[in-house]
Design a protein around this motif. Structure first.
Motif, short mmCIF file in Angstrom:
data_model
loop_
_atom_site.label_atom_id
_atom_site.label_comp_id
_atom_site.label_asym_id
_atom_site.label_seq_id
_atom_site.Cartn_x
_atom_site.Cartn_y
_atom_site.Cartn_z
N TYR A 25 55.10 81.20 48.41
CA TYR A 25 56.50 80.79 47.60
C TYR A 25 56.04 79.40 47.01
CZ TYR A 25 61.52 78.76 48.76
OH TYR A 25 62.18 77.76 48.64
N LYS A 26 56.79 80.31 45.19
CA LYS A 26 56.21 79.41 44.13
C LYS A 26 57.08 77.84 44.28
CE LYS A 26 57.47 79.40 39.50
NZ LYS A 26 57.29 78.01 39.83
N VAL A 178 63.79 85.42 45.89
CA VAL A 178 64.27 85.47 47.60
C VAL A 178 63.90 86.57 48.19
CG1 VAL A 178 66.48 84.01 48.24
CG2 VAL A 178 66.55 86.15 48.14
N ALA A 179 63.97 87.55 47.01
CA ALA A 179 62.76 89.16 48.04
C ALA A 179 62.91 90.14 46.14
CB ALA A 179 64.75 89.70 48.61
N SER A 184 60.21 89.06 51.55
CA SER A 184 61.22 88.06 51.76
C SER A 184 60.49 86.66 52.37
CB SER A 184 62.24 88.65 52.27
OG SER A 184 62.22 88.16 53.68
N LEU A 185 61.13 85.63 51.45
CA LEU A 185 60.85 84.64 51.49
C LEU A 185 60.57 83.93 53.04
CD1 LEU A 185 62.57 82.01 48.44
CD2 LEU A 185 60.52 83.20 49.47
N VAL A 186 60.93 84.70 54.07
CA VAL A 186 61.04 84.32 55.61
C VAL A 186 60.23 83.88 55.94
CG1 VAL A 186 62.05 85.19 58.11
CG2 VAL A 186 63.50 85.46 55.83
N GLY A 187 60.07 82.71 56.73
CA GLY A 187 58.12 81.94 57.60
C GLY A 187 57.91 81.50 56.24
N LEU A 188 58.27 81.73 54.82
CA LEU A 188 57.52 80.24 53.93
C LEU A 188 58.36 79.33 53.66
CD1 LEU A 188 56.26 83.60 52.02
CD2 LEU A 188 54.84 81.74 53.39
N ASN A 189 57.80 78.14 53.18
CA ASN A 189 58.32 76.66 52.49
C ASN A 189 57.87 77.01 51.34
OD1 ASN A 189 59.86 76.22 54.27
ND2 ASN A 189 57.91 75.61 56.18
N PRO A 190 58.03 76.50 50.38
CA PRO A 190 57.75 76.39 49.09
C PRO A 190 56.08 75.45 49.02
CG PRO A 190 60.12 75.39 48.98
CD PRO A 190 59.34 75.49 50.29
N GLY A 191 55.39 76.52 48.43
CA GLY A 191 53.88 76.14 48.38
C GLY A 191 53.17 76.55 49.63
N GLN A 192 53.56 77.78 50.78
CA GLN A 192 53.42 77.90 51.13
C GLN A 192 52.44 79.59 51.47
OE1 GLN A 192 55.23 77.76 54.94
NE2 GLN A 192 53.79 76.10 55.75
N TRP A 193 51.91 80.25 51.78
CA TRP A 193 51.41 81.59 51.10
C TRP A 193 50.88 82.37 52.79
CZ3 TRP A 193 46.31 83.70 51.72
CH2 TRP A 193 45.17 82.47 51.68
#
Length: 210
Positions: A25-26, A178-179, A184-193
């Motif tokens: 999540y950039k 978002v996808a 998709s981005l589900v489960g990630l916050n900015p900066g997480q991978w």
């Protein structure tokens, strides 16, 4: 700069070597690469400690959201090749509220200065989508309303979404991918991978005919 990696716990059946597949999540104002020619901007190196993986496609410095990285060259090539038309979905905040006529222009494709965009799936969202606040926030103007669109493209030219909305008179204020296909981005916050599951990798390979 110098941020610690924010890795999520790997899901069950996450893929391991020799190929690596990472969803990130950039955040806003982070380069979509591991080095900076100017030397003073945050890059992927600030977040992801895995060597020799590369972003599939690009996400602009001033855009946010989902980025796929891998060291699987063939998959990277197929996902970047326009002829495979894999879908990418964005939540886009625009200045003012487009009417149905404007939305239909986007759906049919827009003639930009150097190319004609493909038809796209466009939806006016009824509410602000569930996104974390941007840092820094967009400029707020009380006299000018904003709206959120869901835009799904099957191509990814340079600053395409921004150019499309500007061409019909609704400048983009915030853009979040978002996808990518079924990811998709589900489960990630900015900066997480996190690393992809085997099922997710299988789905990508089937889509790309690998």
């Amino acid at each position: 700069m110098g941020k610690k990696s924010a890795k999520l716990a790997n899901p069950k059946n996450a893929v391991v070597e020799p190929h690596r597949y990472v969803l990130f999540y950039k955040p806003y104002n982070v380069l979509c690469q591991f080095t900076d020619s100017e030397g003073n901007r945050p890059t992927l190196k600030s977040y992801i400690p895995i060597p020799d993986i590369y972003a599939v496609g690009r996400l602009d410095y001033d855009s946010e959201g989902l980025l796929l990285l891998t060291n699987h060259g063939q998959l990277q090539h197929r996902l970047s090749d326009p002829k495979f038309r894999h879908p990418r979905t964005y939540w886009v905040q625009v200045e003012r509220v487009p009417d149905e006529c404007a939305l239909q222009q986007l759906r049919q494709g827009i003639a930009l200065q150097d190319y004609q965009t493909r038809p796209a799936a466009i939806e006016l969202l009824p509410d602000q989508p569930p996104l974390p606040p941007r840092d820094p926030p967009i400029r707020f103007r009380k006299t000018i309303p904003t709206a959120w669109l869901a835009i799904t493209l099957t191509e990814g030219r340079n600053r395409q979404v921004r150019r499309m909305t500007a061409a019909i008179g609704f400048p983009t204020l915030r853009l979040v991918r978002v996808a990518i296909a079924e990811l998709s981005l589900v489960g990630l916050n900015p900066g997480q991978w996190r690393e992809l599951t085997r099922a997710e990798v299988t789905g990508l390979k089937e889509m790309c005919r690998i």
